[in-house]
Design a protein around this motif. Structure first.
Motif, mmCIF file in Angstrom:
data_model
loop_
_atom_site.group_PDB
_atom_site.id
_atom_site.type_symbol
_atom_site.label_atom_id
_atom_site.label_comp_id
_atom_site.label_asym_id
_atom_site.label_seq_id
_atom_site.Cartn_x
_atom_site.Cartn_y
_atom_site.Cartn_z
ATOM 1 N N GLY A 1 0.787 -1.234 0.000
ATOM 2 C CA GLY A 1 0.000 0.000 0.000
ATOM 3 C C GLY A 1 0.815 1.278 0.000
ATOM 4 N N LEU A 2 2.138 1.171 0.136
ATOM 5 C CA LEU A 2 2.978 2.366 0.117
ATOM 6 C C LEU A 2 3.033 2.952 -1.293
ATOM 7 N N PRO A 3 3.262 4.260 -1.411
ATOM 8 C CA PRO A 3 3.209 4.910 -2.733
ATOM 9 C C PRO A 3 4.187 4.363 -3.757
ATOM 10 N N SER A 4 5.415 4.099 -3.339
ATOM 11 C CA SER A 4 6.420 3.620 -4.293
ATOM 12 C C SER A 4 6.209 2.141 -4.615
ATOM 13 N N ARG A 5 6.228 1.809 -5.897
ATOM 14 C CA ARG A 5 6.063 0.425 -6.309
ATOM 15 C C ARG A 5 7.288 -0.436 -5.998
ATOM 16 N N LEU A 6 8.402 0.187 -5.654
ATOM 17 C CA LEU A 6 9.597 -0.581 -5.301
ATOM 18 C C LEU A 6 9.358 -1.441 -4.057
ATOM 19 N N TRP A 7 8.443 -0.987 -3.188
ATOM 20 C CA TRP A 7 8.154 -1.744 -1.979
ATOM 21 C C TRP A 7 7.452 -3.061 -2.283
ATOM 22 N N ARG A 8 6.932 -3.203 -3.503
ATOM 23 C CA ARG A 8 6.202 -4.423 -3.831
ATOM 24 C C ARG A 8 7.138 -5.632 -3.988
ATOM 25 N N VAL A 9 8.395 -5.366 -4.253
ATOM 26 C CA VAL A 9 9.366 -6.470 -4.355
ATOM 27 C C VAL A 9 9.530 -7.158 -2.998
ATOM 28 N N PRO A 10 9.899 -6.432 -1.928
ATOM 29 C CA PRO A 10 9.964 -7.107 -0.623
ATOM 30 C C PRO A 10 8.596 -7.561 -0.131
ATOM 31 N N ALA A 54 8.552 -10.951 -1.726
ATOM 32 C CA ALA A 54 9.678 -11.822 -1.371
ATOM 33 C C ALA A 54 9.654 -12.243 0.102
ATOM 34 N N TYR A 55 9.296 -11.326 1.000
ATOM 35 C CA TYR A 55 9.388 -11.630 2.428
ATOM 36 C C TYR A 55 8.474 -12.781 2.859
ATOM 37 N N PRO A 56 7.176 -12.746 2.570
ATOM 38 C CA PRO A 56 6.343 -13.890 2.983
ATOM 39 C C PRO A 56 6.690 -15.186 2.270
ATOM 40 N N VAL A 57 7.138 -15.097 1.021
ATOM 41 C CA VAL A 57 7.532 -16.316 0.310
ATOM 42 C C VAL A 57 8.723 -16.969 1.000
ATOM 43 N N LEU A 58 9.733 -16.179 1.340
ATOM 44 C CA LEU A 58 10.893 -16.711 2.063
ATOM 45 C C LEU A 58 10.492 -17.235 3.441
ATOM 46 N N GLN A 59 9.565 -16.545 4.082
ATOM 47 C CA GLN A 59 9.141 -16.978 5.415
ATOM 48 C C GLN A 59 8.464 -18.348 5.361
ATOM 49 N N VAL A 60 7.644 -18.577 4.345
ATOM 50 C CA VAL A 60 7.015 -19.892 4.183
ATOM 51 C C VAL A 60 8.084 -20.979 4.057
ATOM 52 N N LEU A 61 9.052 -20.750 3.178
ATOM 53 C CA LEU A 61 10.103 -21.742 2.966
ATOM 54 C C LEU A 61 10.885 -22.006 4.241
ATOM 55 N N VAL A 62 11.187 -20.959 4.993
ATOM 56 C CA VAL A 62 11.995 -21.104 6.202
ATOM 57 C C VAL A 62 11.238 -21.855 7.288
ATOM 58 N N VAL A 63 9.991 -21.477 7.559
ATOM 59 C CA VAL A 63 9.262 -22.132 8.657
ATOM 60 C C VAL A 63 8.983 -23.597 8.352
ATOM 61 N N LEU A 64 8.811 -23.938 7.058
ATOM 62 C CA LEU A 64 8.589 -25.338 6.697
ATOM 63 C C LEU A 64 9.890 -26.127 6.704
ATOM 64 N N ALA A 65 10.937 -25.563 6.107
ATOM 65 C CA ALA A 65 12.193 -26.295 5.964
ATOM 66 C C ALA A 65 12.899 -26.518 7.296
ATOM 67 N N THR A 66 12.727 -25.601 8.251
ATOM 68 C CA THR A 66 13.363 -25.766 9.558
ATOM 69 C C THR A 66 12.560 -26.668 10.484
#
Length: 279
Positions: free
Chosen positions: A217-226, A229-241
């Motif tokens: 929801g932030l004005p800059s579209r650059l924030w859409r990358v993290p 990426a952040y929840p996708v990485l979090q899914v992988l980490v919580v499952l793999a560990t």
């Protein structure tokens, strides 16, 4: 001054208009004052978050003594997942254990990002202000409160603690590389003060999803990358560990989604159209 159109209207209609104008909009006014008070008194705003954080740590630190119920709940969730567990979570965990560099990085990600990214995103959206911030503020408060109630009423063991699943406790195996011991991200020596039977829902993923919504929801579209990426990485980490089942992740997503819907509904019911536009 009375206009010609007003004179032409029936007396009954004019009486209803005057009666309607005379009745104050008490609920919207009360809600508006509440929002204004929170804006002006940041101590109250921080106090709510501090109270929530204290409750989170008290419940998470209340060592569950019903290991049998926690294991039974895990087996029940495992039964719901069926083949998904064997074909997704087990291979991820096995791969993580064979790559020390990735495993250590995942351990630090699990132990740190949960507590670093969430307040950072909260501050970013507070700076942006408006409905984006207040929606996120109340959504994370409500989602966390729901999760804490589930932790207290329905203990559940993570996969790494359930025997005979073929899941390695990655954080325990690589604890020599960090401050944690055998109790997930808890520092060595105080693992007994941590409730390890608080796996459902996964707030590690729930808070990462909340961060994604706020960043999007932030004005800059650059924030859409993290934001992606952040929840996708979090899914992988919580499952793999081995710290969460896939359904724990679904549970985390559910409580956050429910919280956002409840906040949106509350805003619609409590505030007038003009007040909603001003927030």
């Amino acid at each position: 001054m009375v206009t010609l159109d007003q004179c032409r209207r029936a007396p009954g209609e004019r009486l209803r208009d005057r009666a309607r104008d005379a009745v104050p909009e008490r609920v919207p006014a009360t809600a508006s004052r509440l929002v204004s008070a929170l804006r002006a008194h940041w101590v109250v705003e921080l106090g709510v978050l501090a109270g929530l954080f204290a409750a989170y740590n008290l419940i998470r630190a209340a060592q569950g003594d019903d290991a049998g119920a926690a294991m039974a709940h895990s087996r029940w969730v495992l039964g719901l997942e069926g083949d998904v567990f064997r074909h997704v979570e087990v291979p991820l965990n096995a791969w993580m254990g064979t790559s020390p560099v990735v495993a250590v990085a995942a351990c630090y990600f699990y132990a740190l990002m949960h507590y670093v990214v969430t307040p950072t995103v909260l501050l970013l959206t507070r700076r942006a202000g408006g409905w984006l911030y207040w929606r996120g503020y109340w959504a994370i408060v409500l989602a966390s409160a729901i999760a804490l109630a589930v932790y207290a009423a329905w203990p559940m063991a993570p996969p790494r603690l359930v025997p005979d699943l073929g899941i390695a406790d990655v954080m325990r195996d690589y604890s020599a590389y960090g401050w944690w011991g055998s109790a997930a991200s808890a520092p060595r020596g105080i693992g007994d003060a941590t409730n390890q039977y608080a796996a459902m829902p996964s707030l590690h993923f729930g808070w990462s999803l909340w961060c994604a919504v706020q960043l999007w929801g932030l004005p800059s579209r650059l924030w859409r990358v993290p934001a992606v990426a952040y929840p996708v990485l979090q899914v992988l980490v919580v499952l793999a560990t081995g710290n969460h089942f896939l359904l724990d992740v679904v549970g985390g997503a559910a409580v956050v989604t429910l919280a956002y819907l409840a906040v949106a509904l509350g805003r619609h019911l409590l505030l007038s159209r003009d007040e909603r536009a001003r927030i």
